[in-house]
Design an enzyme around this catalytic site. Structure first.
Site, PDB file in Angstrom:
ATOM      1  N   ASP A 190      11.884  -1.712  -1.142  1.00 30.33           N
ATOM      2  CA  ASP A 190      10.207  -1.168  -0.774  1.00 30.33           C
ATOM      3  C   ASP A 190      10.916  -2.136   1.748  1.00 30.33           C
ATOM      4  OD1 ASP A 190       8.443  -1.448  -2.849  1.00 30.33           O
ATOM      5  OD2 ASP A 190      10.155  -2.530  -3.100  1.00 30.33           O
ATOM      6  N   LYS A 194       5.579  -4.504   7.962  1.00 30.43           N
ATOM      7  CA  LYS A 194       4.520  -4.875   8.487  1.00 30.43           C
ATOM      8  C   LYS A 194       5.223  -6.245   9.285  1.00 30.43           C
ATOM      9  CE  LYS A 194       0.209  -3.284   6.542  1.00 30.43           C
ATOM     10  NZ  LYS A 194      -1.120  -3.594   6.054  1.00 30.43           N
ATOM     11  N   ASP A 226      15.480   4.554   4.754  1.00 26.82           N
ATOM     12  CA  ASP A 226      15.708   5.268   5.379  1.00 26.82           C
ATOM     13  C   ASP A 226      14.037   5.246   6.378  1.00 26.82           C
ATOM     14  OD1 ASP A 226      13.575   5.311   3.657  1.00 26.82           O
ATOM     15  OD2 ASP A 226      12.245   6.615   4.496  1.00 26.82           O
TER      16      ASP A 226
END
Ligand code: SAM
Length: 284
Positions: A190, A194, A226
């Site tokens: 993940d 932010k 990515d």
């Protein structure tokens, strides 16, 4: 659980509503009742499926610790449920933090790599089938993915995958022997884009300290992402860590190894035009 609380055992006197309105049990709409039973089950950490993975096996919701994952409430398909019920008792394990795993016994002496965050498990199942001489200890918290991976491995006839349910940090910290792993794979973790969430990213110096203690010398940490800023962070922290050495001759990203299949999240990133980076570092 008392019989009258079990939705599969209606209380005498309750009947399905004949006019097509929502049915009730003891005057409580069945959907509300099912939701509250589900909450109670989670608090008691009972498996959702008979003999299946526990909701929070280490009781870690009590720990004040930043997590790299977010609990997801996604639907388990009938096929995934079937796989969980049939295969979890044989190939699954809850990360309860209470015992040290005997990896040679679990994997019949195969070298073992840990994969953190396999998602739906398609790439993991492929790698297990392609390389039956390597054991894969695959960890995720995502129940549908656990069922999916068990089903895929079963269909492929793979016996070299074990599916671990829970937080990989607890597995590494409490349940693995020093120098017991032959590799670590973290594919498309993940990205937590932010700034205020960067602390939730998995690849951090403290995480690498923990990993370094569980990998044997020469074992490879293989990351792929990515998300360009995360790739840069990975390269920075791995390069700075005294117990890891970049296998790329130029000290940068590595060519994608042929053994890594395209993952589901990778496909989504490529569809958005993202560039994928692989990093392969050896434990000193
Ligand atoms: C973005 S997905 C990538 C899934 C897969 N590798 C792919 O490329 O399709 C990241 C996965 O890592 C899992 N995850 C993140 N932190 C974890 C942890 N500490 N322990 C176990 N699983 C974790 C999440 O539940 C999620 O399924």
């Amino acid at each position: 659980m008392s019989e009258s609380l079990n939705p599969s055992h209606p209380t005498p006197g309750d009947a399905a509503a004949p006019d097509g309105t929502a049915s009730t049990t003891a005057g409580i709409p069945d959907d509300l009742r099912a939701a509250s039973l589900e909450r109670a089950r989670r608090l008691r950490q009972e498996p959702r499926f008979p003999g299946g993975p526990a909701a929070d096996p280490a009781g870690s919701h009590h720990e004040r610790r930043i997590r790299s994952f977010q609990p997801r409430r996604s639907r388990v398909t009938p096929g995934q449920q079937d796989a969980l019920e049939r295969l979890w008792p044989k190939w699954g394990l809850d990360i309860d933090g209470l015992r040290v795993l005997d990896l040679p016994a679990m994997f019949d002496g195969l070298p073992v790599v840990l994969e953190i965050g396999f998602g739906m498990g398609e790439a993991t199942a492929q790698m297990a089938a392609d390389d039956p001489g390597t054991g894969i200890l695959a960890v995720d918290v995502h129940t549908p993915g656990q069922g999916n991976l068990l089903g895929l491995a079963d269909r492929n006839g793979s016996t070299n995958v074990r599916v671990a349910n829970g937080d990989a940090i607890i597995l590494l910290r409490e349940m693995l022997e020093p120098d017991s792993l032959d590799g670590l794979r973290v594919y498309f973790p993940d990205p937590w884009p932010k700034t205020r969430h960067h602390k939730r990213r998995l690849i951090q110096p403290e995480f690498l300290d923990l990993v370094a203690g569980r990998l044997r010398p020469g074992a490879i940490v293989h990351c792929a992402t990515d998300w360009e800023p995360y790739a840069e962070q990975m390269l920075e922290v791995l390069t700075a860590h005294p117990r890891f050495e970049n296998t790329a001759a130029d000290g940068g990203y590595a060519p994608r190894p042929a053994f890594r299949p395209r993952t589901r999240f990778e496909g989504q990133g490529l569809d958005k035009g993202h560039v994928v980076h692989d990093l392969l570092f050896a434990r000193r």
